[in-house]
Each structure stands twice: as structure tokens, then as C-alpha cells.
Write an enzyme that holds these catalytic residues in place. Structure first.
Site, mmCIF file in Angstrom:
data_model
loop_
_atom_site.group_PDB
_atom_site.id
_atom_site.type_symbol
_atom_site.label_atom_id
_atom_site.label_comp_id
_atom_site.label_asym_id
_atom_site.label_seq_id
_atom_site.Cartn_x
_atom_site.Cartn_y
_atom_site.Cartn_z
ATOM 1 N N ASN A 146 0.878 -1.185 0.000
ATOM 2 C CA ASN A 146 0.000 0.000 0.000
ATOM 3 C C ASN A 146 0.908 1.225 0.000
ATOM 4 O O ASN A 146 1.494 1.565 1.022
ATOM 5 C CB ASN A 146 -0.884 -0.026 1.261
ATOM 6 C CG ASN A 146 -1.685 1.255 1.429
ATOM 7 O OD1 ASN A 146 -1.792 2.063 0.496
ATOM 8 N ND2 ASN A 146 -2.264 1.448 2.606
ATOM 9 N N TRP A 147 0.997 1.859 -1.165
ATOM 10 C CA TRP A 147 1.932 2.991 -1.284
ATOM 11 C C TRP A 147 1.390 4.268 -0.648
ATOM 12 O O TRP A 147 2.089 5.258 -0.542
ATOM 13 C CB TRP A 147 2.258 3.249 -2.756
ATOM 14 C CG TRP A 147 3.043 2.160 -3.432
ATOM 15 C CD1 TRP A 147 3.433 0.963 -2.907
ATOM 16 C CD2 TRP A 147 3.544 2.168 -4.782
ATOM 17 N NE1 TRP A 147 4.134 0.234 -3.837
ATOM 18 C CE2 TRP A 147 4.216 0.948 -4.998
ATOM 19 C CE3 TRP A 147 3.479 3.081 -5.833
ATOM 20 C CZ2 TRP A 147 4.826 0.628 -6.209
ATOM 21 C CZ3 TRP A 147 4.081 2.764 -7.045
ATOM 22 C CH2 TRP A 147 4.755 1.554 -7.233
ATOM 23 N N LYS A 148 0.116 4.256 -0.290
ATOM 24 C CA LYS A 148 -0.529 5.461 0.280
ATOM 25 C C LYS A 148 -0.294 6.661 -0.633
ATOM 26 O O LYS A 148 -0.253 6.504 -1.846
ATOM 27 C CB LYS A 148 -0.035 5.714 1.700
ATOM 28 C CG LYS A 148 -0.123 4.470 2.575
ATOM 29 C CD LYS A 148 0.052 4.763 4.033
ATOM 30 C CE LYS A 148 0.044 3.454 4.797
ATOM 31 N NZ LYS A 148 -0.057 3.634 6.221
ATOM 32 N N HIS A 170 -9.566 1.109 4.736
ATOM 33 C CA HIS A 170 -8.298 1.304 5.457
ATOM 34 C C HIS A 170 -8.547 2.226 6.645
ATOM 35 O O HIS A 170 -9.361 3.139 6.572
ATOM 36 C CB HIS A 170 -7.246 1.901 4.514
ATOM 37 C CG HIS A 170 -5.875 1.883 5.111
ATOM 38 N ND1 HIS A 170 -5.446 2.834 6.011
ATOM 39 C CD2 HIS A 170 -4.850 1.010 4.970
ATOM 40 C CE1 HIS A 170 -4.216 2.546 6.386
ATOM 41 N NE2 HIS A 170 -3.819 1.446 5.775
ATOM 42 N N GLU A 177 -7.009 4.645 7.750
ATOM 43 C CA GLU A 177 -6.835 6.083 7.468
ATOM 44 C C GLU A 177 -8.081 6.649 6.791
ATOM 45 O O GLU A 177 -8.426 7.817 6.985
ATOM 46 C CB GLU A 177 -5.568 6.291 6.614
ATOM 47 C CG GLU A 177 -4.315 6.091 7.464
ATOM 48 C CD GLU A 177 -3.104 5.566 6.720
ATOM 49 O OE1 GLU A 177 -3.079 5.619 5.478
ATOM 50 O OE2 GLU A 177 -2.172 5.074 7.395
ATOM 51 N N GLU A 214 -5.444 -5.049 10.491
ATOM 52 C CA GLU A 214 -4.434 -4.019 10.712
ATOM 53 C C GLU A 214 -4.727 -3.291 12.025
ATOM 54 O O GLU A 214 -5.544 -2.354 12.043
ATOM 55 C CB GLU A 214 -4.462 -3.007 9.563
ATOM 56 C CG GLU A 214 -4.193 -3.605 8.206
ATOM 57 C CD GLU A 214 -3.607 -2.569 7.257
ATOM 58 O OE1 GLU A 214 -2.502 -2.798 6.776
ATOM 59 O OE2 GLU A 214 -4.239 -1.522 7.033
ATOM 60 N N GLY A 233 2.371 2.217 10.752
ATOM 61 C CA GLY A 233 3.318 3.317 10.585
ATOM 62 C C GLY A 233 3.997 3.720 11.881
ATOM 63 O O GLY A 233 4.650 4.755 11.951
ATOM 64 N N SER A 240 3.287 -2.215 10.380
ATOM 65 C CA SER A 240 4.745 -2.256 10.570
ATOM 66 C C SER A 240 5.337 -3.628 10.261
ATOM 67 O O SER A 240 6.293 -4.063 10.916
ATOM 68 C CB SER A 240 5.132 -1.787 11.973
ATOM 69 O OG SER A 240 4.704 -0.444 12.170
ATOM 70 N N GLY A 298 2.862 -1.169 4.299
ATOM 71 C CA GLY A 298 2.944 0.262 4.019
ATOM 72 C C GLY A 298 4.391 0.674 3.778
ATOM 73 O O GLY A 298 4.932 0.520 2.684
ATOM 74 N N GLY A 299 5.034 1.168 4.839
ATOM 75 C CA GLY A 299 6.391 1.710 4.729
ATOM 76 C C GLY A 299 7.378 0.813 3.995
ATOM 77 O O GLY A 299 8.123 1.280 3.121
HETATM 78 C C1 PEP Z 1 -0.856 0.125 6.084
HETATM 79 O O1 PEP Z 1 -1.093 1.308 6.154
HETATM 80 O O2 PEP Z 1 -1.636 -0.624 5.450
HETATM 81 C C2 PEP Z 1 0.336 -0.379 6.767
HETATM 82 C C3 PEP Z 1 0.346 -1.624 7.145
HETATM 83 O O3 PEP Z 1 1.354 0.511 6.993
HETATM 84 P P1 PEP Z 1 2.792 0.195 7.689
HETATM 85 O O4 PEP Z 1 3.296 -1.092 7.111
HETATM 86 O O5 PEP Z 1 3.658 1.357 7.313
HETATM 87 O O6 PEP Z 1 2.529 0.096 9.139
#
Ligand code: PEP
Length: 256
Positions: free
Chosen positions: A13-15, A99, A101, A171, A177, A216, A237-238
Site C-alpha cells: 500500500n503505497w498510500k 483502510h 486512514e 491491521e 506506521g 509495521s 505500508g512503509g
Molecule cells: C498500512 O497502512 O496498510 C500499513 C500496514 O502501513 P505500515 O506497514 O507502514 O505500518
């Protein structure tokens, strides 16, 4: 490798990161490193503006494309929104729905998320339905109740026949994040509860639904998470923004 009938899925997920051309650069790096790992599903979910360039870049690979959101209506007066038909025309296979967010910053309700899940399935897109509790909810011992409500309400009207196309991502909001990860046991407990709820809804067909962990996830913690019986991959994500870490995650899933 796969877990019984479920093939691991590593989805990035590049956001709100990467322009159209930066996205192509990242895809090209991933393609160089990925080799022929057909036993692991790999998907990237760039922002809308990079979907077209990334669709072309992934053409000759086993990387599938997903979007990060969509509107449930097929077309109409919804300024700023993007429909499932538009995503299909960009060759998207997946779409992330609900999601945390989106739930938090855009006040998306379970009912609206449910409309999107149904619309995605009707348009031959595979929804990745995200569920997860906040830190407050975990500390109040409300994790199971919160996740169950998000799951059951998000899946209203979905039939057992659709389970082939359904992905769920657990999640925990406090782990997204933040660098904090749920321990493998904590994650497995919730994944097992999700699997049980899916079984209550869909019977045996629930075994086909992939349940991803997100929060994470990185090369350092992925192996133990992926060892859990009900963790079928990751929503990343990251660590999906750099080819090196994303490729390491694919390699870890491949080695299972
Ligand atoms: C996400 O936002 O779907 C996610 C899992 O982010 P991160 O891996 O950065 O925690």
C-alpha cells in the site's frame, strides 16, 4: 509456498507516495529482483495518478495492481471520486477498502464500506477489506468486538461464492506506521477469530479467504508472522516503498 489452499499475498500500500514516474522506477526495481516466484501473490497499490503508468510497467510480470480506495457508484456526480469501472479499465485486480486512514480521516462508516465491498465484487475487483482496533479499544479489551463488527458489517450481502475473490486485512491501528507490531501470537488470535467469523458466514468457503496482517510488517518480523496458521500474507505500508524491503518480504513468503 502456499498454506493449504491459500497462496500467500504480499500487497504494497503505497498510500500518498510516488508520482507516476517514481512508481515505474519502483516497479522496475521490483521486477528485476522478483524472479519467477509464482507461488507468492504480489500486488502493488499505487495512488490513482500512478495506476496507468504502473499498469504498463507490471504488464510482463506476475505483479498485480490494486487501488487504495474507490467510490461504490459506477458513475455520476461525485466530484473527486473514482469508480470501480475506472479501476477495471486501469487493469486493477485489487482494491483496498476501509483502510483505517479512510475510516479515521474521511469518516467512512461500516455501511459505506459495505457498499464498496459489494460494488467491487460486482465489478470483478477483489476487495481487500481492512479491519482493526485502535490502541484505546485494545486497552479496553474490545479488540474482538470491534473487529467482528467491522468484518460482519463490511461483508453484509457477500455470498460464499464470492470468497475466492475476497481478501481481509487485519491491521491494528496502533501498529500502522508506528514501528510497533502485534506479536505473532496477538495477530494469530485475531486472525483465528476472523477465520471463525468467516466460517460462520460462509461455511467451508471461508478457508479460501486470505487474511493479511498489516502494521509495521517488515523483513525483520515477517517470518514469524507468516508462520502463523491464519496469517496468509501482508498488507505492507512503509516497507513497500523500497524495492529492497518489499523484495525481502516476497522472498520470506516464498521460503515458507
Ligand atoms: C498500512 O497502512 O496498510 C500499513 C500496514 O502501513 P505500515 O506497514 O507502514 O505500518
Amino acid at each position: 509456498m502456499a498454506k493449504t489452499i491459500r497462496k500467500y499475498l504480499i500487497a504494497g500500500n503505497w498510500k500518498m507516495n510516488k508520482t507516476a514516474s517514481e512508481g515505474v522506477d519502483l516497479v522496475n526495481e521490483i521486477k528485476l529482483g522478483i524472479g519467477q516466484k509464482m507461488d507468492v501473490g504480489v500486488a502493488i497499490c499505487p495512488p490513482y495518478t500512478a495506476l496507468e503508468s504502473c499498469a504498463k510497467a507490471v504488464e510482463d510480470s506476475n505483479i498485480q495492481l490494486g487501488a487504495q480506495n474507490m467510490h461504490p457508484k459506477l458513475e455520476g456526480a461525485y466530484t473527486g471520486e473514482v469508480s470501480p469501472v475506472m479501476l477495471r479499465s486501469m487493469f486493477c485486480t485489487f482494491v483496498i477498502i476501509g483502510h483505517s486512514e479512510r475510516r479515521e480521516y474521511f469518516k467512512e462508516s461500516d455501511a459505506f464500506i459495505n457498499e464498496k465491498v459489494l460494488a467491487a465484487l460486482e465489478s470483478s475487483l477483489k476487495p481487500i477489506l481492512c479491519v482493526g482496533e485502535s490502541l484505546e479499544q485494545r486497552e479496553a479489551n474490545a479488540t474482538f468486538e470491534v473487529v467482528k463488527t467491522q468484518l460482519v458489517d463490511g461483508l453484509k450481502g457477500v455470498t460464499a461464492e464470492a470468497t475466492d475473490h475476497l481478501v481481509v486485512a487485519y491491521e491494528p491501528v496502533w501498529a500502522i506506521g508506528t514501528g510497533k507490531t502485534a506479536t505473532p501470537e496477538m495477530a494469530q488470535d485475531v486472525h483465528k477469530m476472523i477465520r471463525d467469523e468467516l466460517t460462520a458466514l460462509f461455511g467451508e468457503a471461508a478457508d479460501k479467504v486470505r487474511i493479511l496482517y498489516g502494521g509495521s510488517m517488515k523483513p525483520e518480523n515477517a517470518s514469524e508472522l507468516l508462520n502463523q496458521p491464519d496469517i496468509d500474507g501482508g498488507l505492507i505500508g512503509g516497507a513497500a516503498l523500497k524495492a529492497k524491503s518489499f523484495l525481502e518480504l516476497i522472498e520470506i513468503a516464498h521460503s515458507k
